[in-house]
Design a protein around this motif. Structure first.
Motif, PDB file in Angstrom:
ATOM      1  N   GLU A   1       0.388  -4.655  -6.044  1.00  0.00           N
ATOM      2  CA  GLU A   1       0.232  -5.842  -6.885  1.00  0.00           C
ATOM      3  C   GLU A   1      -1.039  -5.780  -7.732  1.00  0.00           C
ATOM      4  O   GLU A   1      -1.086  -6.332  -8.830  1.00  0.00           O
TER       5      GLU A   1
ATOM      6  N   ASP B   1       1.396  -2.240 -12.550  1.00  0.00           N
ATOM      7  CA  ASP B   1       2.097  -3.311 -13.262  1.00  0.00           C
ATOM      8  C   ASP B   1       3.415  -2.753 -13.788  1.00  0.00           C
ATOM      9  O   ASP B   1       3.528  -2.345 -14.937  1.00  0.00           O
ATOM     10  N   THR B   2       4.408  -2.721 -12.917  1.00  0.00           N
ATOM     11  CA  THR B   2       5.727  -2.232 -13.300  1.00  0.00           C
ATOM     12  C   THR B   2       6.765  -3.311 -12.990  1.00  0.00           C
ATOM     13  O   THR B   2       6.522  -4.185 -12.151  1.00  0.00           O
ATOM     14  N   PRO B   3       7.919  -3.256 -13.649  1.00  0.00           N
ATOM     15  CA  PRO B   3       8.961  -4.260 -13.372  1.00  0.00           C
ATOM     16  C   PRO B   3       9.365  -4.283 -11.902  1.00  0.00           C
ATOM     17  O   PRO B   3       9.616  -5.351 -11.334  1.00  0.00           O
TER      18      PRO B   3
ATOM     19  N   VAL C   1       7.532  -3.460  -9.193  1.00  0.00           N
ATOM     20  CA  VAL C   1       6.486  -4.075  -8.381  1.00  0.00           C
ATOM     21  C   VAL C   1       6.453  -5.582  -8.615  1.00  0.00           C
ATOM     22  O   VAL C   1       6.321  -6.368  -7.666  1.00  0.00           O
ATOM     23  N   ARG C   2       6.592  -6.006  -9.877  1.00  0.00           N
ATOM     24  CA  ARG C   2       6.596  -7.438 -10.176  1.00  0.00           C
ATOM     25  C   ARG C   2       7.738  -8.140  -9.459  1.00  0.00           C
ATOM     26  O   ARG C   2       7.584  -9.253  -8.939  1.00  0.00           O
ATOM     27  N   ARG C   3       8.903  -7.492  -9.438  1.00  0.00           N
ATOM     28  CA  ARG C   3      10.067  -8.083  -8.784  1.00  0.00           C
ATOM     29  C   ARG C   3       9.824  -8.273  -7.284  1.00  0.00           C
ATOM     30  O   ARG C   3      10.103  -9.322  -6.712  1.00  0.00           O
TER      31      ARG C   3
ATOM     32  N   SER D   1       6.866  -8.336  -5.789  1.00  0.00           N
ATOM     33  CA  SER D   1       5.732  -9.232  -5.602  1.00  0.00           C
ATOM     34  C   SER D   1       6.155 -10.689  -5.738  1.00  0.00           C
ATOM     35  O   SER D   1       5.736 -11.557  -4.953  1.00  0.00           O
ATOM     36  N   GLU D   2       6.985 -10.976  -6.755  1.00  0.00           N
ATOM     37  CA  GLU D   2       7.437 -12.355  -6.969  1.00  0.00           C
ATOM     38  C   GLU D   2       8.255 -12.860  -5.783  1.00  0.00           C
ATOM     39  O   GLU D   2       8.112 -14.012  -5.365  1.00  0.00           O
TER      40      GLU D   2
ATOM     41  N   THR E   1       5.723 -13.545  -2.907  1.00  0.00           N
ATOM     42  CA  THR E   1       4.873 -14.701  -3.169  1.00  0.00           C
ATOM     43  C   THR E   1       5.656 -16.007  -3.057  1.00  0.00           C
ATOM     44  O   THR E   1       5.178 -16.990  -2.480  1.00  0.00           O
TER      45      THR E   1
END
Length: 214
Positions: free
Chosen positions: A125, A129-131, A133-135, A137-138, A141
């Motif tokens: 995180e 910053d990749t799609p 990892v964001r997916r 992480s979201e 969270t």
């Protein structure tokens, strides 16, 4: 001599369902383990198929490929906290918001220490910053926020305390300590190797929470 045709046993519909479910689960667990062990660099169809012991075409058939597997892992992260941390954190003995947050912080620390993939995601995180990892992480969270709200119930923090910011800092600190333990076994001169070390951390967390929330 009369030849009797060989009868090939056909799997029953129920057996086929069980076999598919078993294979899907094996693929999912292989993907999850591989992601935890090697990160996205080693996360490929062939590697997952080898680890799951199946034909790679089944990964496309059941999950639609790597993106589908990422979605499945993200959905699983959505239940991570609920599955690893008991819903009953003390029942009638939780009289104050401070009681609640003390228990939740310790439970969270222990659960995070026991899950290599979630530790990896926490580290990604702040470094990738990749799609993908964001997916992931979201999903994590959102699950954590819902869990905190559900566990809090009718308990409220003391007046004048910004609980949202305070809890974010508290949980971020716990995450960083767990990641540091995995990387170097210490942070800022504090050993993070043995259960005794972590007992000290738990004691410090309890004192911090009590100092803030009473």
């Amino acid at each position: 001599m009369l030849q009797i045709p060989e009868v090939t046993a056909q799997a029953s519909p129920a057996a086929k369902v069980r076999n598919r479910a078993s294979t899907e689960r094996a693929i999912f667990l292989a993907a999850r383990d591989l992601l935890a062990e090697q990160g996205f660099q080693g996360f490929g169809i062939n590697a997952i198929a080898r680890k799951a012991g199946c034909d790679k075409q089944l990964i496309y058939r059941y999950y639609g490929g790597l993106e589908g597997l990422i979605e499945a892992i993200g959905a699983d992260l959505g239940t991570w906290v609920k599955e690893r941390i008991p819903e009953d954190t003390g029942g009638m003995f939780l009289l104050t918001y401070g009681d609640l947050m003390e228990k939740l912080a310790i439970y969270f620390m222990e659960a995070l220490r026991d899950d290599p993939l979630v530790c990896k995601i926490v580290a990604w995180e702040v470094s990738q910053d990749t799609p993908q990892v964001r997916r992931l992480s979201e999903a994590r969270t959102k699950a954590l926020g819902k869990w905190l709200d559900r566990m809090r119930g009718s308990l409220t923090p003391p007046k004048g305390v910004d609980a949202t910011t305070t809890n974010a800092i508290l949980f971020a600190a716990i995450q960083h300590l767990v990641i540091s333990a995995a990387v170097s076994g210490q942070f800022a001169g504090v050993a993070l190797r043995t259960n005794k070390d972590w007992d000290k951390v738990a004691g410090a967390i309890s004192r911090l929470v009590r100092a803030i929330y009473g």
